[in-house]
Design a protein around this motif. Structure first.
Motif, PDB file in Angstrom:
ATOM      1  N   CYS A   1      -9.552  -8.878  -6.334  1.00 37.99           N
ATOM      2  CA  CYS A   1     -10.237  -8.415  -5.130  1.00 37.99           C
ATOM      3  C   CYS A   1     -10.319  -9.559  -4.131  1.00 37.99           C
ATOM      4  O   CYS A   1     -10.863 -10.622  -4.450  1.00 37.99           O
ATOM      5  CB  CYS A   1     -11.639  -7.907  -5.470  1.00 37.99           C
TER       6      CYS A   1
ATOM      7  N   GLY B   1     -14.013  -2.159  -4.515  1.00 38.28           N
ATOM      8  CA  GLY B   1     -14.247  -0.818  -5.032  1.00 38.28           C
ATOM      9  C   GLY B   1     -13.111   0.156  -4.814  1.00 38.28           C
ATOM     10  O   GLY B   1     -13.143   1.261  -5.369  1.00 38.28           O
ATOM     11  N   TYR B   2     -12.137  -0.182  -4.008  1.00 38.26           N
ATOM     12  CA  TYR B   2     -10.968   0.680  -3.799  1.00 38.26           C
ATOM     13  C   TYR B   2      -9.871   0.273  -4.777  1.00 38.26           C
ATOM     14  O   TYR B   2      -9.536  -0.910  -4.904  1.00 38.26           O
ATOM     15  CB  TYR B   2     -10.456   0.571  -2.371  1.00 38.26           C
TER      16      TYR B   2
ATOM     17  N   ILE C   1      -4.844   6.668  -5.215  1.00 40.85           N
ATOM     18  CA  ILE C   1      -5.855   5.793  -4.602  1.00 40.85           C
ATOM     19  C   ILE C   1      -7.224   6.372  -4.904  1.00 40.85           C
ATOM     20  O   ILE C   1      -7.485   7.560  -4.658  1.00 40.85           O
ATOM     21  CB  ILE C   1      -5.659   5.672  -3.077  1.00 40.85           C
TER      22      ILE C   1
ATOM     23  N   LYS D   1     -11.700   5.508  -5.092  1.00 42.94           N
ATOM     24  CA  LYS D   1     -12.813   4.676  -4.644  1.00 42.94           C
ATOM     25  C   LYS D   1     -13.914   4.743  -5.687  1.00 42.94           C
ATOM     26  O   LYS D   1     -14.381   5.834  -6.034  1.00 42.94           O
ATOM     27  CB  LYS D   1     -13.347   5.141  -3.288  1.00 42.94           C
TER      28      LYS D   1
ATOM     29  N   GLU E   1     -17.590   4.492  -6.636  1.00 43.83           N
ATOM     30  CA  GLU E   1     -18.870   4.605  -5.943  1.00 43.83           C
ATOM     31  C   GLU E   1     -19.957   3.912  -6.762  1.00 43.83           C
ATOM     32  O   GLU E   1     -20.063   4.121  -7.972  1.00 43.83           O
ATOM     33  CB  GLU E   1     -19.245   6.073  -5.729  1.00 43.83           C
TER      34      GLU E   1
ATOM     35  N   TYR F   1     -20.619   0.795 -11.057  1.00 39.46           N
ATOM     36  CA  TYR F   1     -19.905   1.948 -10.506  1.00 39.46           C
ATOM     37  C   TYR F   1     -20.242   3.178 -11.346  1.00 39.46           C
ATOM     38  O   TYR F   1     -20.097   3.185 -12.569  1.00 39.46           O
ATOM     39  CB  TYR F   1     -18.391   1.691 -10.506  1.00 39.46           C
TER      40      TYR F   1
ATOM     41  N   VAL G   1     -16.346   8.236  -9.414  1.00 40.41           N
ATOM     42  CA  VAL G   1     -15.112   7.918  -8.724  1.00 40.41           C
ATOM     43  C   VAL G   1     -14.837   8.993  -7.671  1.00 40.41           C
ATOM     44  O   VAL G   1     -15.107  10.180  -7.891  1.00 40.41           O
ATOM     45  CB  VAL G   1     -13.936   7.794  -9.718  1.00 40.41           C
ATOM     46  N   GLN G   2     -14.342   8.552  -6.531  1.00 38.38           N
ATOM     47  CA  GLN G   2     -13.954   9.465  -5.451  1.00 38.38           C
ATOM     48  C   GLN G   2     -12.436   9.409  -5.295  1.00 38.38           C
ATOM     49  O   GLN G   2     -11.863   8.342  -5.106  1.00 38.38           O
ATOM     50  CB  GLN G   2     -14.647   9.074  -4.149  1.00 38.38           C
TER      51      GLN G   2
ATOM     52  N   LEU H   1      -9.072   9.752  -3.329  1.00 48.16           N
ATOM     53  CA  LEU H   1      -8.682   9.625  -1.929  1.00 48.16           C
ATOM     54  C   LEU H   1      -7.265  10.112  -1.661  1.00 48.16           C
ATOM     55  O   LEU H   1      -7.021  10.767  -0.649  1.00 48.16           O
ATOM     56  CB  LEU H   1      -8.810   8.160  -1.476  1.00 48.16           C
TER      57      LEU H   1
ATOM     58  N   CYS I   1      -3.409   0.985   2.999  1.00 45.41           N
ATOM     59  CA  CYS I   1      -2.611   0.988   1.777  1.00 45.41           C
ATOM     60  C   CYS I   1      -1.149   1.185   2.148  1.00 45.41           C
ATOM     61  O   CYS I   1      -0.806   2.098   2.912  1.00 45.41           O
ATOM     62  CB  CYS I   1      -3.072   2.094   0.826  1.00 45.41           C
TER      63      CYS I   1
ATOM     64  N   VAL J   1     -10.241   4.253   4.673  1.00 45.77           N
ATOM     65  CA  VAL J   1     -11.683   3.979   4.593  1.00 45.77           C
ATOM     66  C   VAL J   1     -12.500   5.235   4.854  1.00 45.77           C
ATOM     67  O   VAL J   1     -12.958   5.899   3.931  1.00 45.77           O
ATOM     68  CB  VAL J   1     -12.080   2.850   5.554  1.00 45.77           C
TER      69      VAL J   1
END
Length: 1003
Positions: free
Chosen positions: A142, A196-197, A208, A210, A212, A285, A288-289, A291, A343, A357
């Motif tokens: 990161c 976090g991504y 991809i 994210k 949370e 965390y 998970v989201q 994307l 990305c 984002v």
């Protein structure tokens, strides 16, 4: 569509003196390049005069398969292979490795170090062993927090960066395994991680996610991975089927798919979180989201082997809030605030750039002229290598980030080239045998191998390694070093230098009036924008140079949009604003806009000048430039001429020149009023009063008011933030004050001027001090009450008027001009002014010496107090200057006391000061529930005062008779006898007693 320019983004190049052919290399943040060959890693300097000089070297456990550097924590992570087994290690404090034979500390991740050993760890390089239950395939650090993400088969493992505090002077870097992300049905080949991504990529799939950190609806992390329908068995079945089909020379081609946002959760890829960190961990965390999920299908019609069509160069690129960085090295990563995230990933012939984002959106698609091998994305450029060339493409990251950071972009204040603008290739630089590329700061690292028959080596995907018969777990041994390879450090030139080249290049398109000029200047603008956003890359003094280039680029874009008649010509305004150019400078630059003979001015320039003149800028144009502006609008937009001439910036216009153009205008329709008023203003400026009067008489007063509403600057202008009345307003003050007040009231009704601005206007116009209120302003306040403006606070307006009335009455100060409305006019026109009570007129008429010069102010004040809307309590504190020693002050005080229902005190006051008004007062006020005061208060008081005698005895006696008449009617005989004074003579009260007895007999 990709446009191609032949610019020079690449500067000098130098050879890195490696002893063996590099197998892996990566940039080391600020000042180092790491090169791995065999079982050894070398670090080279890449800044200053020591460019390409060796810094240190250290041995690895085995052959390095993957390298990743983290600026946060300043560590190097590596996946190494030894005896067909893979290991994950982190090299910490590598800068202290002066010689290759220096001692090295090796410790296990999470190992606690006691204080006596702190000196040993502090002064030498440490190697942190990170054990894993499965073989690591890929790693990513990161860039903000320094956390390490490791990709394994069907899962990702996250190690959080932390510091073990040994003592006050020393803290030791370490990791903690905090999260496992179980991912079924996809095996990562490359991964990328940023705050976090998570992005992961297989041969033909990209996912991809994210992570949370805030729980939603009570969600928590599963401590055991969720099993659904035996996914492992399904995966094994798919693999077995794949092996069977591939052994028969079949290739499975799934349909291409793209799922954005939450729809990407329907991709069939199962994602489950398993928490392994400590309970007190700062960042946890919880869910998970999804994307993005994108799957490609190889096009076998163009490729002989489907293996050639594979994804490569997955990368997450963060852009941070500008100006949020601190100077400390450790705080550098902590103070970064993510603004935008992008990305990138690529197929051999096409690359994709997404913004991920706030929303997932495809920004750009890059078509390569040749088959690509690898690519790196920077905030300024995309660098792509093919077998024999290095390509430089522009990117739109700064355009997207600018819209995230600044809400005023894409308004009349600011602008930015669109994200959807076509990308372009700035340069295709020839190199022989390009193999690999990496980037950091302003350096590109290129590995070349001059072997014309060599096929570019492609990393074997873990999925292929597991599925091919006879190749599982086997990696090719590195070839023996040959003499035809080189490792180069290629410097990209400074953004300002490349910007200047772009501007020079754009001049070739300038005269042709094509979109290519705007496109190339927009590229130059975005280049400077991106450099300014990447604040941590700027050297001292470079930011000022970039800001100057930024303003200059805005000026060039303003010139383009002002001379091109396009749908985007309005952008000339915000670009000229950002350039810092004055209107005079823009007009001077715009000489070429005028076409020979035709005198045609394009929309962009007209829009800019028109809008700028409406903004009441403090800039005053010279007589020559003002005449040029009038000529331009006479040709392009003649209807705007009256508005243009009313701008403060046109103060120096020759009135004869203005009149000559105004006389050519068509005066039919409603705009004729505005033309008339503008002519009248110019006539005043010329000193021609007859012409002025003739123009003002050509329309009725109400139409003239409408004309002032259409153009308030005929009366009121602003210069340097101050309100300045015009010469026409000053003339109307002396000749037509009613028109002036009506016009300002009309401006207020139409929201063209505020309440405070109107007050300031009349004070400045009448030349009064801040504490002195001119009568014209009082006339405006009275007009506001009559008009009932919705935005006026009623009690505040009452306070203004009553304060002014009281001040004049207390100072015996007459109005400086004749009031436009009398008190009778206000009573008839406005419900807030009430009819003055009859007893007040009796009270006032008793003073034969009253000053007639301020009787109107007194009547208006009395009328307001008698009105239904006035809050009496609010005026009491301000009555102190108005003394009761005169009838005017007495009437106001008694009126206020009456409205407050203090009747007994009023009776005492009137009996003492003006007994002739007591009976009118009692007849008007002592009614209904106050009727008893006739006999409880007034009758005893009159009897007492008559008994005392004095000059006013006759007045008291006549008042007593009137009072007895009322009391005799109201009371019964017995009650009447009870209220009579005990010492009174019966003869005096006999007529009233007789009346009471007759009234009784009649009833």
């Amino acid at each position: 569509m990709v446009q191609l320019y032949n610019l020079h983004p690449f500067g000098s190049q130098q050879v890195v003196p490696c002893k063996l052919e590099p197998e892996r290399f990566c940039g080391g943040g600020r000042d180092a390049l790491f090169v791995a060959a065999g079982c050894k890693v070398e670090a080279f300097a890449v800044t200053g005069q020591e460019l390409c000089q060796p810094r240190c070297a250290f041995s690895t456990l085995g052959r390095v398969l993957c390298l990743a550097y983290s600026e946060a924590g300043d560590y190097l992570a590596a996946i190494e292979e030894k005896n067909k087994a893979t290991f994950l290690r982190a090299y910490v404090n590598w800068r202290s490795k002066r010689t290759e034979n220096c001692r090295v500390c090796i410790r296990m991740v999470g190992h606690n170090v006691e204080a006596p050993f702190s000196d040993t760890y502090k002064d030498q390089m440490s190697i942190i062993e990170i054990p894993l239950s499965e073989a690591p395939l890929c790693i990513s650090c990161c860039p903000v927090k320094g956390d390490l993400l490791v990709g394994c088969t069907n899962k990702l493992v996250l190690f959080s960066l932390k510091y073990q505090i040994i003592n006050e002077e020393f803290s030791m870097l370490d990791f903690e395994r905090s999260l496992i992300i179980h991912i079924d049905n996809i095996i990562p080949v490359e991964i990328s991680f940023c705050v976090g991504y998570v992005a992961l990529m297989s041969d033909l799939e990209v996912l991809i996610l994210k992570l949370e950190s805030d729980p939603k609806n009570g969600e928590s992390v599963n401590h055991q991975p969720h099993k659904t329908d035996n996914p492992m068995k399904q995966t094994e079945g798919v693999r077995h089927e794949t092996l069977q089909l591939e052994s028969d020379d079949f290739v499975i081609c799934q349909k291409p798919m793209e799922l954005l946002g939450e729809k990407s959760s329907q991709s069939g890829v199962s994602v489950t979180l398993e928490s392994t960190g400590l309970a007190d961990e700062k960042t946890k965390y919880y869910h998970v989201q999804h994307l993005l999920y994108k799957r490609f299908a190889p096009d076998i019609s163009f490729c002989v082997f489907s293996d050639d069509v594979k994804l490569h160069s997955l990368q997450l690129l963060p852009i941070y809030q500008t100006g949020s960085l601190t100077s400390g090295r450790k705080k550098l990563s902590q103070e970064k605030e993510l603004l935008s995230l992008f990305c990138f990933f690529s197929l051999p012939h096409v690359g994709y750039l997404y913004m991920v984002v706030k929303s997932v959106e495809l920004m750009s698609v890059y078509q390569y002229p040749e088959k690509s091998q690898q690519a790196v994305l920077t905030p300024q450029f995309l660098h792509v290598i093919a077998s024999n060339n290095l390509q430089c493409f522009t990117v739109r990251c700064s355009a997207a980030a600018a819209r995230e950071e600044d809400p005023y972009v894409d308004t009349t204040l600011k602008a930015c080239p669109p994200v959807s603008m076509d990308v372009c290739a700035l340069r295709i630089q020839l190199f022989i045998g390009l193999k690999s590329i990496c980037h950091f700061k302003n350096h590109l690292i290129l590995l070349t191998k001059a072997d014309p028959e060599a096929i570019p080596e492609r990393r074997e995907s873990p999925k292929r390694l597991l599925s091919r018969k006879g190749t599982s777990g086997k990696l090719k041994t590195p070839p023996v070093a040959e003499a035809g390879w080189n490792l180069y450090i290629v410097d990209t030139i400074s953004p300002v230098q490349l910007y200047k080249e772009m501007v020079d290049y754009s001049n070739t398109y300038k005269t042709a009036k094509t979109q290519s000029c705007i496109h190339l200047l927009s590229e130059a603008h975005l280049l400077v924008r991106a450099a300014l956003m990447d604040a941590n890359q700027l050297e001292p003094g470079e930011k000022a140079e970039l800001l100057e280039a930024f303003k200059e680029s805005c000026g060039h874009l303003g010139d383009c949009y002002s001379r091109l008649d396009t749908q985007h010509s309005h952008l000339a305004l915000p670009y000229y604003k950002m350039s810092g150019l004055s209107m005079a400078e823009v007009l001077t630059r715009a000489d070429w806009v005028l076409e020979d003979g035709s005198q045609k001015y394009e929309r962009g320039l007209i829009f800019y000048i028109n809008h700028s003149l409406y903004e009441n800028l403090d800039e005053e144009l010279s007589e020559e430039l003002a005449a040029k502006v009038v000529q331009m609008f006479h040709v392009a937009e003649p209807k705007q001429l009256p508005h243009i001439l009313c701008s403060p910036s046109m103060k120096n216009i020759n009135p004869l020149t203005a009149m000559s153009y105004l006389s050519k205008l068509d005066t039919s329709g409603f705009s004729s009023i505005l033309v008339t008023l503008t002519k009248a203003a110019m006539a005043l400026k010329m000193g021609d009063l007859d012409m002025h009067r003739n123009e003002m008489k050509s329309h009725p007063e109400m139409k003239l008011v409408c004309g002032f509403i259409l153009e308030p600057r005929l009366l009121i202008q602003q210069r340097k933030g101050q309100i300045v009345p015009t010469e026409l307003a000053a003339h109307l003050k002396d000749t037509q004050p009613g028109l002036l007040v009506a016009s300002v009231l009309g401006l207020q009704k139409n929201n063209k001027i505020g309440i405070e601005e109107a007050d300031s206007f009349f004070k400045v116009l009448c030349g009064k001090d801040e504490d002195i209120i001119p009568q014209l302003l009082v006339d405006l306040w009275e007009a506001q009450l009559v008009a009932g403006l919705p935005d006026v606070v009623l009690q505040e307006l009452f306070f203004k008027l009553t304060s002014q009335y009281i001040w004049r009455l207390s100072k015996r100060q007459p109005p400086d001009t004749i009031p436009l409305r009398t008190s009778e006019d206000l009573i008839n026109a406005c419900s807030h002014y009430g009819l003055i009570y009859p007893w007040v007129n009796v009270l006032i008429s008793s003073d034969s010496l009253a000053d007639k010069s301020y009787t109107e102010d007194l009547s208006k004040l009395q009328s307001l107090i008698c009105g239904p809307s006035f809050d009496i309590a609010s005026i009491i504190p301000f009555l102190e200057p108005l003394l009761e020693d005169n009838i005017a002050g007495l009437s106001v005080h008694v009126l206020c006391q009456t409205r407050l229902k203090e009747y007994e005190q009023c009776i005492d006051t009137l009996l003492e000061r003006c007994p002739e008004a007591i009976i009118p007062y009692a007849n008007h006020e002592l009614k209904e529930e106050n009727r008893t005061l006739w006999w409880k208060k007034l009758l005893p008081e009159l009897c007492h005062r008559i008994k005392c005698g004095g000059e006013k005895g006759q007045l008291y006696l006549s008042s007593l008779k009137e009072t007895l008449s009322v009391v005799a009617v109201e009371l019964e005989l017995r009650d009447f006898l009870n209220v009579l004074p005990e010492d009174g003579t019966a003869a005096f009260f006999l007529p009233y007693l007789l009346y009471c007895s007759r009234k009784k007999s009649l009833t």
